[in-house]
Design a protein around this motif. Structure first.
Motif, PDB file in Angstrom:
ATOM      1  N   GLY A   1     -36.251   8.678  20.048  1.00 14.20           N
ATOM      2  CA  GLY A   1     -34.647   8.706  19.918  1.00 14.20           C
ATOM      3  C   GLY A   1     -34.027   7.285  20.578  1.00 14.20           C
ATOM      4  N   PRO A   2     -32.853   8.050  21.474  1.00 11.64           N
ATOM      5  CA  PRO A   2     -32.210   6.885  21.842  1.00 11.64           C
ATOM      6  C   PRO A   2     -32.942   6.201  23.031  1.00 11.64           C
ATOM      7  CG  PRO A   2     -31.097   8.908  22.361  1.00 11.64           C
ATOM      8  CD  PRO A   2     -32.442   9.122  21.328  1.00 11.64           C
ATOM      9  N   LEU A   3     -34.006   6.714  23.583  1.00  7.47           N
ATOM     10  CA  LEU A   3     -35.003   5.994  24.529  1.00  7.47           C
ATOM     11  C   LEU A   3     -35.717   5.248  24.057  1.00  7.47           C
ATOM     12  CD1 LEU A   3     -35.607   8.869  27.218  1.00  7.47           C
ATOM     13  CD2 LEU A   3     -33.872   6.912  27.522  1.00  7.47           C
ATOM     14  N   ARG A   4     -35.791   5.032  22.630  1.00  9.40           N
ATOM     15  CA  ARG A   4     -36.778   4.020  22.130  1.00  9.40           C
ATOM     16  C   ARG A   4     -36.844   2.459  22.671  1.00  9.40           C
ATOM     17  NH1 ARG A   4     -37.668   3.557  15.479  1.00  9.40           N
ATOM     18  NH2 ARG A   4     -39.385   2.064  15.440  1.00  9.40           N
ATOM     19  N   GLU A   5     -35.658   2.047  22.655  1.00 14.47           N
ATOM     20  CA  GLU A   5     -35.759   0.620  23.216  1.00 14.47           C
ATOM     21  C   GLU A   5     -36.209   0.428  24.894  1.00 14.47           C
ATOM     22  OE1 GLU A   5     -32.441  -2.894  23.869  1.00 14.47           O
ATOM     23  OE2 GLU A   5     -32.030  -1.273  22.460  1.00 14.47           O
ATOM     24  N   VAL A   6     -35.692   1.311  25.524  1.00 13.10           N
ATOM     25  CA  VAL A   6     -35.940   1.308  26.945  1.00 13.10           C
ATOM     26  C   VAL A   6     -37.230   1.539  27.170  1.00 13.10           C
ATOM     27  CG1 VAL A   6     -35.206   3.502  27.725  1.00 13.10           C
ATOM     28  CG2 VAL A   6     -35.253   1.992  29.205  1.00 13.10           C
ATOM     29  N   LEU A   7     -37.946   2.591  26.449  1.00  8.22           N
ATOM     30  CA  LEU A   7     -39.427   2.902  26.491  1.00  8.22           C
ATOM     31  C   LEU A   7     -40.346   1.996  25.954  1.00  8.22           C
ATOM     32  CD1 LEU A   7     -39.294   6.793  26.318  1.00  8.22           C
ATOM     33  CD2 LEU A   7     -39.599   5.416  28.552  1.00  8.22           C
TER      34      LEU A   7
ATOM     35  N   PRO B   1     -39.727  15.041  33.448  1.00  8.46           N
ATOM     36  CA  PRO B   1     -41.082  15.439  32.794  1.00  8.46           C
ATOM     37  C   PRO B   1     -40.915  15.520  31.400  1.00  8.46           C
ATOM     38  CG  PRO B   1     -40.586  16.164  34.980  1.00  8.46           C
ATOM     39  CD  PRO B   1     -39.214  15.371  34.634  1.00  8.46           C
ATOM     40  N   ASN B   2     -39.658  15.934  30.889  1.00  6.21           N
ATOM     41  CA  ASN B   2     -39.362  16.415  29.683  1.00  6.21           C
ATOM     42  C   ASN B   2     -37.706  16.520  29.440  1.00  6.21           C
ATOM     43  OD1 ASN B   2     -38.169  18.802  27.451  1.00  6.21           O
ATOM     44  ND2 ASN B   2     -40.543  17.796  26.728  1.00  6.21           N
ATOM     45  N   LEU B   3     -37.290  15.566  28.512  1.00  6.31           N
ATOM     46  CA  LEU B   3     -35.767  15.618  28.062  1.00  6.31           C
ATOM     47  C   LEU B   3     -35.920  15.844  26.491  1.00  6.31           C
ATOM     48  CD1 LEU B   3     -33.905  13.045  30.050  1.00  6.31           C
ATOM     49  CD2 LEU B   3     -33.470  15.311  29.935  1.00  6.31           C
ATOM     50  N   HIS B   4     -36.187  16.871  25.886  1.00  2.94           N
ATOM     51  CA  HIS B   4     -36.321  17.152  24.669  1.00  2.94           C
ATOM     52  C   HIS B   4     -34.988  17.026  23.844  1.00  2.94           C
ATOM     53  CE1 HIS B   4     -37.831  18.873  20.838  1.00  2.94           C
ATOM     54  NE2 HIS B   4     -36.900  19.951  20.883  1.00  2.94           N
TER      55      HIS B   4
ATOM     56  N   LEU C   1     -38.259   4.210  35.564  1.00  4.59           N
ATOM     57  CA  LEU C   1     -38.185   5.578  34.886  1.00  4.59           C
ATOM     58  C   LEU C   1     -39.478   6.115  34.531  1.00  4.59           C
ATOM     59  CD1 LEU C   1     -36.551   7.669  33.237  1.00  4.59           C
ATOM     60  CD2 LEU C   1     -36.582   6.022  31.242  1.00  4.59           C
ATOM     61  N   VAL C   2     -39.960   7.317  34.789  1.00  2.07           N
ATOM     62  CA  VAL C   2     -41.165   7.827  34.234  1.00  2.07           C
ATOM     63  C   VAL C   2     -40.745   9.211  33.502  1.00  2.07           C
ATOM     64  CG1 VAL C   2     -43.424   8.997  34.588  1.00  2.07           C
ATOM     65  CG2 VAL C   2     -42.183   7.410  36.422  1.00  2.07           C
ATOM     66  N   CYS C   3     -40.922   8.973  32.070  1.00  2.00           N
ATOM     67  CA  CYS C   3     -40.796   9.987  31.122  1.00  2.00           C
ATOM     68  C   CYS C   3     -41.667  10.525  30.435  1.00  2.00           C
ATOM     69  CB  CYS C   3     -39.722   9.310  29.989  1.00  2.00           C
ATOM     70  SG  CYS C   3     -39.005  10.436  28.849  1.00  2.00           S
ATOM     71  N   GLY C   4     -41.711  12.132  30.405  1.00  4.36           N
ATOM     72  CA  GLY C   4     -42.893  12.691  30.088  1.00  4.36           C
ATOM     73  C   GLY C   4     -42.666  12.991  28.430  1.00  4.36           C
ATOM     74  N   PRO C   5     -43.707  13.793  27.786  1.00  5.43           N
ATOM     75  CA  PRO C   5     -43.940  13.743  26.428  1.00  5.43           C
ATOM     76  C   PRO C   5     -42.666  14.791  25.618  1.00  5.43           C
ATOM     77  CG  PRO C   5     -45.486  15.407  27.697  1.00  5.43           C
ATOM     78  CD  PRO C   5     -44.747  14.662  28.491  1.00  5.43           C
TER      79      PRO C   5
ATOM     80  N   ARG D   1     -28.568  17.330  56.480  1.00  3.62           N
ATOM     81  CA  ARG D   1     -29.130  17.290  55.069  1.00  3.62           C
ATOM     82  C   ARG D   1     -30.314  16.523  54.963  1.00  3.62           C
ATOM     83  NH1 ARG D   1     -23.326  16.167  51.725  1.00  3.62           N
ATOM     84  NH2 ARG D   1     -22.358  17.676  52.951  1.00  3.62           N
ATOM     85  N   ILE D   2     -30.679  16.335  53.675  1.00  5.28           N
ATOM     86  CA  ILE D   2     -32.162  15.968  53.389  1.00  5.28           C
ATOM     87  C   ILE D   2     -31.938  14.633  52.371  1.00  5.28           C
ATOM     88  CG2 ILE D   2     -34.183  16.277  52.316  1.00  5.28           C
ATOM     89  CD1 ILE D   2     -34.245  19.097  53.020  1.00  5.28           C
ATOM     90  N   GLY D   3     -32.496  13.748  52.616  1.00  9.37           N
ATOM     91  CA  GLY D   3     -32.056  12.498  51.590  1.00  9.37           C
ATOM     92  C   GLY D   3     -33.459  12.183  50.878  1.00  9.37           C
ATOM     93  N   SER D   4     -32.911  11.740  49.517  1.00  4.35           N
ATOM     94  CA  SER D   4     -34.223  11.553  48.828  1.00  4.35           C
ATOM     95  C   SER D   4     -33.869  10.275  47.995  1.00  4.35           C
ATOM     96  CB  SER D   4     -34.427  12.460  47.905  1.00  4.35           C
ATOM     97  OG  SER D   4     -33.208  12.784  47.002  1.00  4.35           O
ATOM     98  N   GLU D   5     -35.148   9.642  47.497  1.00  5.93           N
ATOM     99  CA  GLU D   5     -35.077   8.230  46.790  1.00  5.93           C
ATOM    100  C   GLU D   5     -35.619   8.500  45.313  1.00  5.93           C
ATOM    101  OE1 GLU D   5     -35.700   4.784  50.123  1.00  5.93           O
ATOM    102  OE2 GLU D   5     -37.631   5.803  49.310  1.00  5.93           O
ATOM    103  N   VAL D   6     -35.929   9.701  45.122  1.00  7.32           N
ATOM    104  CA  VAL D   6     -36.442  10.058  43.820  1.00  7.32           C
ATOM    105  C   VAL D   6     -35.661  11.099  43.152  1.00  7.32           C
ATOM    106  CG1 VAL D   6     -38.510  10.732  42.523  1.00  7.32           C
ATOM    107  CG2 VAL D   6     -38.678   9.355  44.461  1.00  7.32           C
ATOM    108  N   ALA D   7     -35.315  11.166  41.949  1.00  6.33           N
ATOM    109  CA  ALA D   7     -34.281  12.093  41.176  1.00  6.33           C
ATOM    110  C   ALA D   7     -35.360  12.609  40.098  1.00  6.33           C
ATOM    111  CB  ALA D   7     -33.036  11.583  40.684  1.00  6.33           C
ATOM    112  N   ILE D   8     -35.198  13.735  39.968  1.00  5.01           N
ATOM    113  CA  ILE D   8     -35.971  14.612  38.638  1.00  5.01           C
ATOM    114  C   ILE D   8     -34.723  15.201  37.589  1.00  5.01           C
ATOM    115  CG2 ILE D   8     -37.129  16.570  37.735  1.00  5.01           C
ATOM    116  CD1 ILE D   8     -38.913  16.255  40.270  1.00  5.01           C
ATOM    117  N   VAL D   9     -34.750  14.587  36.475  1.00  2.00           N
ATOM    118  CA  VAL D   9     -33.599  15.160  35.649  1.00  2.00           C
ATOM    119  C   VAL D   9     -33.747  16.607  34.951  1.00  2.00           C
ATOM    120  CG1 VAL D   9     -32.346  14.454  33.399  1.00  2.00           C
ATOM    121  CG2 VAL D   9     -33.313  12.727  34.970  1.00  2.00           C
TER     122      VAL D   9
END
Length: 688
Positions: free
Chosen positions: A507-513, A462-465, A485-489, A397-405
């Motif tokens: 929206g609901p990411l306003r406080e965390v961002l 990269p995007n969670l519209h 967390l790195v969030c796109g436009p 298998r392949i391990g990773s430390e980075v996730a893309i939503v």
């Protein structure tokens, strides 16, 4: 079954190799030659019967299995396992003429005719009953055949028909909506029908989103996308349930189509024992290997990091592009190894023997029209021998430390009509982010928005519209707990009903961002907006207001001059970065800073054009090095790879470095080999 056996896709040992075989296109005397040549080429599996419905069942109550009996016996005698298809992807003419209502209808009311494939309405009970009957007949006859190693359900669901707008589909859609919302008042709220006097008094008034005078209700369209994916999934599950009942113990899969918009593969993967994929990168595209890598990472991620199967690819040229460029010598081998490098445990092709008639007669094959004298055949035989030397990597298998939503709901909502810009397309937004990680040798895993995230050092969106509050809370909890967390436009804009969040984006990411979007500011075609760092924004920008976040980069000119473009916000023990614009290649600089802060390092420092991955299992560690460039490359083995190892492709020792020819590759079994490996690289549940 032993632990080693349980890690295999099927009972076939080692890596799977072979392809689609369509013997109904050839006289029986050719079958014996094919079986002999398959053995010579090292083929271990043949996919049989994908489009054989009319041959298997030439009439409503007429069955012809004798030819398939003979074929399976022949393949088994030559040591070739069978991936047996249920043959339901192309209904025969007699069924269509007896039940013309099976044929699908477009949004404009045009009924599509017989003469191609996938000519059925997903909501048709006549089609479903006939498909189930065929599946049961095949399962009952071949469940104990020694050649059977895998069931192949249908073929490429949604490739030609993803939706139907007939009266049967309308009935099915209403039933789906009733189950989803219960009361019609709940439906009216979800769809915002107070707008444009679209209120419904009963479900009987609801129709599919057929062609209308103007824009169609966006939430209706979003629910239609959900419904269409579920309708096809219901067909798949109906066949799968029969196979489970009649042929228990034989694995089953259906071939996905890489990152395919129409079907929510997170939901589909729940019903697969393992994922298989059809992939056709374009040899004319110099960056095709990057997009292929992205798709393969998704296939691996859909079942929590388990090995997957490349069910179809082209040995050389395809037949359906405007210009069908063949693969030059060595590229077929390199791209097949790339699938293995990204977690596949087998590579199959479309198809074994090139067709003489039909729409795909110009499509390449493992055995081309010229036969055993052809370049393609020589490559088929050489690669089969090489693949046999790589058998020990199966199950690693392949391990990773980075996730893309990745969220299909958000994808569908993002690309709806009547938005600030029609240029914001999910795959176009994703590709630069992924390409930056690919170039840096940073492995990633795709995750749904409801995944547990704690095991990842960094999570990229990269995007969670479309973003549901409960999913946003999971993301916020991840950052509070120390994640990056790195969030796109254009993210956090709408909820699950496609309604704008109170207060607007994010929206609901306003406080965390720690930011608020005052106004969207799409960039006109062909224009760019410079940033203070020297990067340039295209497609999209935003009038951003910092609410606790620090400005990392700002717009350098125009109406947004001086306003923050990229921000970082310390939140809990972690940090959240917001990129308010589309940076294309410039996203790499932002990701470098965030990944460094997260403690994420590349697998290995490699030259441009060289791809590196690492597969790990109890049997050892395997470093894949693939040179996609037309120049040779020298890769020093440093850090955890300094001890070197053995290149399984050549059998030669790899000491301090590996030299790759143009389009060359190495698969280095690293020393020391035995290391523990986690059961999965996906630290979270698959289902919500």
């Amino acid at each position: 079954m032993s632990a080693e056996g349980a890690s295999r896709l099927t009972r076939v040992e080692g890596l799977l190799y072979g392809g689609d075989y369509n013997p109904e296109q050839w006289p029986p005397e050719v079958w014996a030659e094919d079986a002999k040549l398959m053995r010579e080429a090292g083929v271990t599996m043949a996919t049989v019967g994908v489009f054989s419905w009319a041959r298997l069942q030439p009439g409503p109550d007429t069955w012809e299995f004798g030819w398939l009996d003979e074929l399976l016996d022949l393949l088994h005698a030559h040591g070739i396992a069978v991936d047996l298809a249920t043959a339901t992807a192309s209904p025969p003419a007699w069924l269509v003429r007896a039940h013309p209502e099976i044929l699908p209808v477009t949004a404009d009311g045009v009924r599509l005719e017989f003469g191609s494939r996938q000519h059925y309405c997903p909501s048709s009970p006549e089609y479903r009953n006939a498909a189930q009957r065929l599946t049961r007949a095949l399962a009952e006859r071949y469940r104990d055949h020694p050649a059977l190693a895998l069931w192949h359900i249908h073929n490429e669901y949604g490739d030609h028909v993803t939706e139907c707008f007939c009266a049967r589909s309308a009935e099915h859609f209403r039933a789906w909506l009733t189950e989803r919302y219960g009361t019609v008042d709940a439906l009216n709220h979800a769809w915002g029908t107070a707008f444009w006097s679209q209120r419904y008094g009963s479900y009987a008034e609801v129709e599919p989103p057929r062609t209308a005078p103007g824009p169609v209700n966006p939430t209706q369209l979003l629910d239609w996308r959900r419904f269409c994916s579920d309708a096809l999934l219901a067909l798949h599950r109906a066949e799968r349930e029969i196979l489970t009942e009649v042929s228990p113990g034989v694995p089953a899969t259906t071939n996905f189509m890489s990152m395919f918009k129409a079907l929510d593969y997170w939901k589909w993967a729940e019903h697969e024992e393992f994922v298989s994929d059809d992939a056709y990168p374009d040899p004319a595209d110099p960056r095709a290997h990057v997009n292929a890598s992205l798709n393969y990472d998704l296939m691996r991620s859909l079942k929590g990091g388990r090995p997957w199967l490349l069910m179809e690819q082209a040995p050389s040229a395809v037949s359906w592009r405007p210009v069908n460029v063949p693969k030059p010598p060595g590229l077929q081998r390199l791209w097949s190894l790339q699938a293995l490098a990204r977690g596949a445990d087998g590579v199959l092709y479309f198809q074994w023997r090139a067709s003489r008639a039909g729409a795909e007669k110009y499509h390449s094959a493992l055995l081309p029209h010229r036969g055993t004298e052809s370049r393609g055949w020589r490559e088929t035989v050489r690669f089969g021998a090489e693949l046999a030397r790589l058998g020990e990597i199966a199950g690693t298998r392949i391990g990773s430390e980075v996730a893309i939503v990745l969220d299909w709901d958000s994808w569908w909502a993002l690309e709806a009509d009547d938005h600030p810009s029609a240029r914001m397309r999910w795959r176009d937004l994703l590709r630069p982010w992924y390409a930056a990680l690919h170039a840096r040798g940073v492995p990633i895993t795709f995750v749904p928005p409801y995944a547990q995230l704690a095991a990842y050092r960094a999570v990229l969106a990269p995007n969670l519209h479309l973003l549901r509050p409960e999913h946003a809370e999971r993301i916020a909890a991840y950052v509070r707990g120390g994640g990056q967390l790195v969030c796109g436009p254009f993210s956090g804009v709408v909820d699950g009903y496609d309604h704008i969040h109170d207060g607007g984006a994010p929206g609901p990411l306003r406080e965390v961002l720690g930011v608020s979007v005052d106004e969207f500011w799409p960039v006109p075609d062909g224009a760019t907006v410079p940033l203070a760092s020297g990067a340039e924004a295209s497609l999209w920008a935003e009038w951003l207001v910092a609410e606790g976040a620090e400005s990392v980069d700002s717009y350098a000119s125009g109406p947004l001059a001086g306003r923050p473009a990229v921000t970082r916000h310390a939140y809990g023990t972690g940090a959240a970065w917001y990129v308010s614009c589309h940076l294309a290649e410039g996203i790499g600089g932002v990701l470098d800073r965030a990944l460094t802060e997260a403690g994420v390092a590349p697998l290995l420092d490699v030259p441009e054009g060289v791809e590196v991955t690492l597969r790990t299992g109890p049997q050892g560690r395997y470093l894949f090095l693939l040179n996609h460039d037309d120049r040779p490359a020298l890769i020093p083995l440093t850090g955890p790879y300094a001890a070197g190892g053995t290149d399984l492709l050549t059998g030669e020792a790899a000491h301090s470095s590996v030299r790759l020819a143009p389009l060359g590759a190495a698969v280095v079994r690293l020393a020391p080999a035995p290391v523990p490996v986690p059961e999965t690289d996906f630290p979270g549940e698959i289902a919500p």
